[in-house]
Design a protein around this motif. Structure first.
Motif, PDB file in Angstrom:
ATOM      1  N   PHE A   1      -9.914   0.346   1.473  1.00  0.00           N
ATOM      2  CA  PHE A   1      -8.594  -0.262   1.595  1.00  0.00           C
ATOM      3  C   PHE A   1      -8.332  -1.271   2.772  1.00  0.00           C
ATOM      4  O   PHE A   1      -8.923  -1.145   3.703  1.00  0.00           O
ATOM      5  CB  PHE A   1      -7.635   0.837   1.915  1.00  0.00           C
ATOM      6  CG  PHE A   1      -7.535   1.665   0.775  1.00  0.00           C
ATOM      7  CD1 PHE A   1      -6.794   1.482  -0.402  1.00  0.00           C
ATOM      8  CD2 PHE A   1      -8.192   3.192   0.767  1.00  0.00           C
ATOM      9  CE1 PHE A   1      -6.774   2.222  -1.517  1.00  0.00           C
ATOM     10  CE2 PHE A   1      -7.927   3.862  -0.218  1.00  0.00           C
ATOM     11  CZ  PHE A   1      -7.452   3.639  -1.522  1.00  0.00           C
TER      12      PHE A   1
ATOM     13  N   LEU B   1      -5.344   2.409   8.594  1.00  0.00           N
ATOM     14  CA  LEU B   1      -4.732   1.124   7.928  1.00  0.00           C
ATOM     15  C   LEU B   1      -4.140  -0.039   8.799  1.00  0.00           C
ATOM     16  O   LEU B   1      -3.178  -0.710   8.301  1.00  0.00           O
ATOM     17  CB  LEU B   1      -4.021   1.142   6.772  1.00  0.00           C
ATOM     18  CG  LEU B   1      -4.964   2.378   5.507  1.00  0.00           C
ATOM     19  CD1 LEU B   1      -3.950   2.466   4.411  1.00  0.00           C
ATOM     20  CD2 LEU B   1      -6.173   1.358   4.947  1.00  0.00           C
TER      21      LEU B   1
ATOM     22  N   ASP C   1      -3.497   0.816  -3.133  1.00  0.00           N
ATOM     23  CA  ASP C   1      -3.603  -0.550  -2.783  1.00  0.00           C
ATOM     24  C   ASP C   1      -3.462  -1.601  -3.701  1.00  0.00           C
ATOM     25  O   ASP C   1      -4.178  -1.896  -4.792  1.00  0.00           O
ATOM     26  CB  ASP C   1      -5.170  -0.789  -2.000  1.00  0.00           C
ATOM     27  CG  ASP C   1      -4.798  -2.057  -0.955  1.00  0.00           C
ATOM     28  OD1 ASP C   1      -3.916  -2.939  -1.303  1.00  0.00           O
ATOM     29  OD2 ASP C   1      -5.717  -2.165  -0.080  1.00  0.00           O
TER      30      ASP C   1
ATOM     31  N   LYS D   1      -0.949   0.669  10.370  1.00  0.00           N
ATOM     32  CA  LYS D   1       0.325   0.571   9.879  1.00  0.00           C
ATOM     33  C   LYS D   1       1.560   1.030  11.344  1.00  0.00           C
ATOM     34  O   LYS D   1       1.070   2.155  11.665  1.00  0.00           O
ATOM     35  CB  LYS D   1       0.878   1.366   8.811  1.00  0.00           C
ATOM     36  CG  LYS D   1      -0.200   0.888   7.494  1.00  0.00           C
ATOM     37  CD  LYS D   1       0.094  -0.434   6.999  1.00  0.00           C
ATOM     38  CE  LYS D   1      -0.548  -0.823   5.848  1.00  0.00           C
ATOM     39  NZ  LYS D   1      -0.603  -2.141   5.412  1.00  0.00           N
TER      40      LYS D   1
ATOM     41  N   LYS E   1      -7.203  -3.323   5.863  1.00  0.00           N
ATOM     42  CA  LYS E   1      -6.641  -2.715   6.919  1.00  0.00           C
ATOM     43  C   LYS E   1      -5.791  -3.857   7.819  1.00  0.00           C
ATOM     44  O   LYS E   1      -6.428  -4.849   8.181  1.00  0.00           O
ATOM     45  CB  LYS E   1      -7.749  -2.582   8.023  1.00  0.00           C
ATOM     46  CG  LYS E   1      -7.385  -1.900   9.417  1.00  0.00           C
ATOM     47  CD  LYS E   1      -8.655  -1.665  10.242  1.00  0.00           C
ATOM     48  CE  LYS E   1      -7.993  -0.923  11.448  1.00  0.00           C
ATOM     49  NZ  LYS E   1      -9.076  -0.379  12.344  1.00  0.00           N
TER      50      LYS E   1
ATOM     51  N   GLN F   1       0.857  -1.198   0.004  1.00  0.00           N
ATOM     52  CA  GLN F   1      -0.133   0.047  -0.070  1.00  0.00           C
ATOM     53  C   GLN F   1       0.864   1.164  -0.081  1.00  0.00           C
ATOM     54  O   GLN F   1       1.987   1.119   0.397  1.00  0.00           O
ATOM     55  CB  GLN F   1      -0.886  -0.272   1.126  1.00  0.00           C
ATOM     56  CG  GLN F   1      -1.884  -1.063   1.246  1.00  0.00           C
ATOM     57  CD  GLN F   1      -2.966  -1.319   2.390  1.00  0.00           C
ATOM     58  OE1 GLN F   1      -2.170  -1.211   3.634  1.00  0.00           O
ATOM     59  NE2 GLN F   1      -3.938  -1.480   2.277  1.00  0.00           N
TER      60      GLN F   1
END
Length: 323
Positions: free
Chosen positions: A204, A289, A152, A291, A206, A139
């Motif tokens: 998007f 997301l 993505d 991250k 996750k 991503q």
């Protein structure tokens, strides 16, 4: 028959700055950078946000800067110089006047990219990034002054892209700015709500295991700030953590413009007022997301456009507007 590489130029007119990439590109779409240059020209301000019109003064400033960049292109002997524009111009009511100004002054067409087309071309640029070679999933985001593009990538399915009006400059100009405090807790809370609202409408994945890349001028300066802060070489500081972004956001809160400039000496003065907002957007995206970190990349929109210029058969049809 393999044709020799062509030297091309891509001029990217952004919301906060305009940059040119001069590169060698072959028919396989491989891009080798020759030179980069640019200038600051803020096309989004409070007047533009309220009227959706780019002022005559800003247009003159833009034309002056473009004149210098196009002279560089001529000196470098490029075979094609392509001009593209993103959020600031595509949302302006007088975009057609800017296109006319550019054509009358330089005999060049300006391609105003839709948000979807911009994100698609950024995705093509990222695919040239050595860090994602062989990756089946990744991503990425490109945070500009006007908008935030999210990509993505899944090797086994279509690339998903989205362009959101979450650019650092757009967010900053939508809120009243207190000269004493560029960004305070109450404002940050309101902005976080707006960021979450827009991100929650996207689809998007996750997933903390999918690597993420970050692009954009502000990401470069974040990396530079963190390199100095940790006393390590810039080239070695490729990964930026969620905790580091949260810390930079916290350090930027309740500060005046001068305090931000003094606190982050590696940050250009014309980026200091949007820096807290940029950190807030990145923090919100990483949280959404899941991250823990991302890697800085320079394979951006300009690389995506340049890569397409290697296909002489398609010409400039790839810049056709998409809805």
């Amino acid at each position: 028959m393999n044709l020799p590489p062509r030297k091309v130029a891509v001029v990217d007119i952004g919301s906060n700055s305009t940059k040119v990439l001069i590169a060698l590109v072959n028919t396989n779409g491989e891009v080798v950078k020759v030179r980069e240059d640019g200038f600051s020209c803020r096309l989004i301000d409070k007047g533009n946000i309220s009227s959706a019109v780019i002022s005559r003064e800003k247009r003159k400033e833009l034309l002056s800067g473009l004149s210098r960049l196009l002279k560089i292109c001529t000196q470098e002997g490029v075979s094609d110089a392509v001009l593209v524009a993103t959020e600031a111009i595509r949302t302006s009511l007088n975009a057609d006047e800017i296109e006319k100004d550019i054509f009358e002054n330089f005999s060049k067409n300006l391609f105003v990219l839709s948000g979807k087309k911009e994100a698609e071309l950024i995705a093509q640029g990222i695919l040239l990034e050595p860090q994602v070679t062989g990756q089946e999933n990744f991503q990425a985001f490109d945070l500009g002054g006007g908008s935030l593009e999210i990509i993505d990538f899944n090797k086994n399915s279509q690339i998903v892209t989205k362009s959101l009006r979450l650019g650092a400059l757009t967010i900053k100009e939508k809120f009243s700015i207190n000269e004493i405090k560029i960004l305070d807790e109450e404002m940050a809370k309101n902005i976080n709500g707006q960021i979450s609202s827009q991100l929650n409408q996207t689809k998007f994945r996750k997933d903390s295991t999918i690597p993420m890349l970050g692009l954009g001028g502000v990401v470069y300066f974040i990396r530079k700030i963190l390199s100095a802060k940790n006393a390590i070489n810039f080239e070695e500081k490729k990964e930026i953590s969620y905790d580091e972004i949260c810390e930079l956001t916290h350090e930027s809160l309740n500060k005046s413009l001068l305090e931000i400039i003094n606190r982050f000496p590696d940050l250009p003065r014309d980026r200091a007022d949007v820096f807290p907002f940029a950190c807030l957007v990145i923090q919100g995206l990483m949280k959404r997301l899941s991250k823990k970190s991302f890697f800085h990349s320079t394979y951006n929109l300009r690389y995506g456009v340049a890569s397409n210029l290697g296909n002489v058969v398609q010409g400039l049809s790839f810049l056709a507007k998409s809805k």
